[in-house]
Write an enzyme that holds these catalytic residues in place. Sequence first.
Site, PDB file in Angstrom:
ATOM      1  N   ILE A 160       0.838  -1.202   0.000  1.00  0.00           N
ATOM      2  CA  ILE A 160       0.000   0.000   0.000  1.00  0.00           C
ATOM      3  C   ILE A 160       0.868   1.246   0.000  1.00  0.00           C
ATOM      4  CG2 ILE A 160      -1.760   1.298   1.253  1.00  0.00           C
ATOM      5  CD1 ILE A 160      -2.823  -1.414   2.276  1.00  0.00           C
ATOM      6  N   THR A 238      -4.445   5.766   7.252  1.00  0.00           N
ATOM      7  CA  THR A 238      -5.410   4.816   6.687  1.00  0.00           C
ATOM      8  C   THR A 238      -5.009   3.390   7.047  1.00  0.00           C
ATOM      9  OG1 THR A 238      -4.181   4.747   4.589  1.00  0.00           O
ATOM     10  CG2 THR A 238      -6.001   6.325   4.753  1.00  0.00           C
ATOM     11  N   ALA A 239      -4.162   3.241   8.070  1.00  0.00           N
ATOM     12  CA  ALA A 239      -3.630   1.925   8.426  1.00  0.00           C
ATOM     13  C   ALA A 239      -4.359   1.348   9.642  1.00  0.00           C
ATOM     14  CB  ALA A 239      -2.128   2.028   8.672  1.00  0.00           C
ATOM     15  N   ARG A 240      -3.982   1.778  10.825  1.00  0.00           N
ATOM     16  CA  ARG A 240      -4.599   1.335  12.070  1.00  0.00           C
ATOM     17  C   ARG A 240      -4.730   2.518  13.010  1.00  0.00           C
ATOM     18  NH1 ARG A 240      -6.062  -2.387   9.707  1.00  0.00           N
ATOM     19  NH2 ARG A 240      -5.824  -4.626  10.120  1.00  0.00           N
ATOM     20  N   ASP A 264      -8.942   7.738   8.265  1.00  0.00           N
ATOM     21  CA  ASP A 264      -9.938   6.742   7.842  1.00  0.00           C
ATOM     22  C   ASP A 264     -10.072   5.622   8.856  1.00  0.00           C
ATOM     23  OD1 ASP A 264     -11.787   5.586   5.930  1.00  0.00           O
ATOM     24  OD2 ASP A 264     -10.218   4.112   5.464  1.00  0.00           O
ATOM     25  N   GLU A 269     -12.820   1.448  17.062  1.00  0.00           N
ATOM     26  CA  GLU A 269     -13.931   1.696  16.123  1.00  0.00           C
ATOM     27  C   GLU A 269     -15.169   0.896  16.538  1.00  0.00           C
ATOM     28  OE1 GLU A 269     -12.711   0.837  12.130  1.00  0.00           O
ATOM     29  OE2 GLU A 269     -11.005   2.185  12.203  1.00  0.00           O
ATOM     30  N   HIS A 287     -13.700   4.413   7.826  1.00  0.00           N
ATOM     31  CA  HIS A 287     -12.979   3.192   7.460  1.00  0.00           C
ATOM     32  C   HIS A 287     -13.428   2.676   6.078  1.00  0.00           C
ATOM     33  CE1 HIS A 287     -10.676  -0.408   9.348  1.00  0.00           C
ATOM     34  NE2 HIS A 287     -10.451  -0.340   8.050  1.00  0.00           N
ATOM     35  N   GLY A 289     -11.300   2.377   3.429  1.00  0.00           N
ATOM     36  CA  GLY A 289     -10.132   2.048   2.629  1.00  0.00           C
ATOM     37  C   GLY A 289     -10.355   1.044   1.521  1.00  0.00           C
ATOM     38  N   SER A 290     -11.015  -0.060   1.809  1.00  0.00           N
ATOM     39  CA  SER A 290     -11.233  -1.104   0.807  1.00  0.00           C
ATOM     40  C   SER A 290     -12.653  -1.107   0.255  1.00  0.00           C
ATOM     41  CB  SER A 290     -10.919  -2.477   1.420  1.00  0.00           C
ATOM     42  OG  SER A 290     -11.801  -2.761   2.498  1.00  0.00           O
TER      43      SER A 290
END
Length: 320
Positions: A160, A238-240, A264, A269, A287, A289-290
Amino acid sequence: MADKPVVLVTRRLPEAVEDRLRRDFEPLLNPDDRRYDTDELIARCADAEAVLTCATEAWPAAQIERLPAGVRAIATFSVGADHIDLAAARARGITVTNTPDVLTEATADIAMLCLLGAARRAFEGEALIRVGKWSGWTPTQLLGLDLTGAVLGIVGMGRIGQAVARRARSFGLQIRYHSRHRLAPQLEHGAIFHDRLNALLPHCRFLSLHCPGSAETRHMIDAQALALLPRGAVLVNTARGTLLDDEAVLASLQNGRPFAAGLDVYADEPDLHPGYRTQRNCFLLPHLGSATIETRNAMGFRCLDNLAALFAGHPAPDAL
């Protein structure tokens, strides 16, 4: 005994993925898409031979130890597996798989969206329009930051991180990075490597995080790290969510040191730190991202490919 392997599916999945589940397995679906508590999750595994889980469910050692003996696999609908105690799963002989490769491009797109949204004050601009407070163009309204010629620091130059670097170069950004291992020269494309995070930070007008969540990376962006960023920098995650010390980030934003943040992902969460909701210089996404049709389908199919291989007596391609 069912003719097909029984798979507990903990969340509602895209239609195409659930269609294939019905074709190839005996799925125990979650049509209401509600989060099961620990006891219900274990109870629903009573007849299951595999669990198709998401990052919304934690699988600590104590929970894995309670799984029925018939459970042979946990396929997580994610790349990260920090929500699963891998050692405990191995001790029980349970194969754990993830979904690498397929969400790289979609997540890199969201990273750039967060970077642009924060740099150009997109949240504030949209809010003006939506609440009817935009009085028209003025020369000094919502001035943001240029990207061209600025330095983007990338923390974690895996799939990524490299995809973000490719996109960022098209915006004229210069790339520097910190990662556990330096890339081969042909993969750097001129990016400058820093072997320590603290050595990277002072160079970054923009900083984007792309490393896994772990004990080592928890709160890696704390007050000390934020103080090393140039004043007016933009932080993107945008990772953790656990990579950020939320209290330190919010205090720094309130003091005007970073120009803005684009986020994100969040710790705990969906119960993100309430301070982010009222911080005007934060561009926030839930969240995503995907979250494209193509990517989420591909993630689901990757889970099913792993389970199909396992039940056919072959090694799971993405076993962790």
